[in-house]
Design an enzyme around this catalytic site. Sequence first.
Site, short mmCIF file in Angstrom:
data_model
loop_
_atom_site.label_atom_id
_atom_site.label_comp_id
_atom_site.label_asym_id
_atom_site.label_seq_id
_atom_site.Cartn_x
_atom_site.Cartn_y
_atom_site.Cartn_z
N CYS A 106 0.81 -1.21 0.00
CA CYS A 106 0.00 0.00 0.00
C CYS A 106 0.85 1.28 0.00
CB CYS A 106 -0.99 -0.06 1.16
SG CYS A 106 -2.43 0.95 0.87
N HIS A 155 -3.21 -5.30 1.67
CA HIS A 155 -2.50 -5.59 2.93
C HIS A 155 -2.45 -7.09 3.21
CE1 HIS A 155 -1.99 -1.50 4.62
NE2 HIS A 155 -3.03 -1.24 3.85
N GLU A 199 -0.49 -8.68 5.01
CA GLU A 199 -0.14 -8.93 6.41
C GLU A 199 -1.39 -9.01 7.29
OE1 GLU A 199 0.18 -6.19 4.81
OE2 GLU A 199 -0.38 -4.47 6.05
#
Length: 193
Positions: free
Chosen positions: A77, A172, A174
Site C-alpha cells: 500500500c 494488505h 499482512e
Amino acid sequence: MVGVLALQGDFAAHEAALHRRGVPSRRVRRSQDLEGIAGLVLPGGESTTMLKLLQDGGMEDALRGAVSGGLPVLATCAGVILLAEEVTNPPQPSLGLLRVGVARNAYGRQVASTVTRLVVTDRDELPVSELEGVFIRAPRVVRVGEGVKVLAKRGEDPVLLRQGTILAATFHPELSPHSPVLDLFLKLLGRDA
Ligand code: GLN
C-alpha cells in the site's frame, strides 16, 4: 533477519505476520538499521508522512541504495507509493525504484475500504487461484512498466506485482492470516515458507 520500516503505519502487523512464520525482524528507523538485513518490508500507512520522516531522517539515499542494490522488498500500500516511479492524486515525490505509476486513494475514502477477492494471474509465482485482498484507502496501479510482472488483479487493476526482488501489493497481505504473498516474499529471501 528482516527489516521492517517502522517510521509510521502498520509495521506492527507486519512484524506479527513475520513472527507467525518464525522469521525474526528488526525495526528500521535509521540508515544504520538497514545493515545486515536479508530483506525489507515497507508497510502501509500514510505515504506523505513516511516520505517526510525518511527525508528528515536522512534515510532516503541509504534506502534507495539498498533497494537498487538488490535487497528483497515487500512493499504494501503506502510502501508501493514510496517506491513508485510516478505518483498522482495528488502528485508526490517518490523513490522511483518500481516501474509503475500509481494514483493514490483511487478506490475512495476510508469508508470505501474493503476486503475483496483477487484473481491470481501468474500461477507459476503463486500456486493458488484466488487471494483475499484487504484494501484500505489503496492506490491504483495505472501504469505497469517494463520488467514488472502482474501476479494478481482486482477486476482489471493490477494489485500484486513483482519487479526482480521487489514484491509490491496495493493491498494488505499482512492482515490476511495465511496469505501466500508473505510466503512468496520469504522465497525471494531464499527462505522456505
Ligand atoms: N492512502 C495512503 C497513502 O496515500 C495509503 C493507505 C495505506 O497504506 N493503507 O499514502
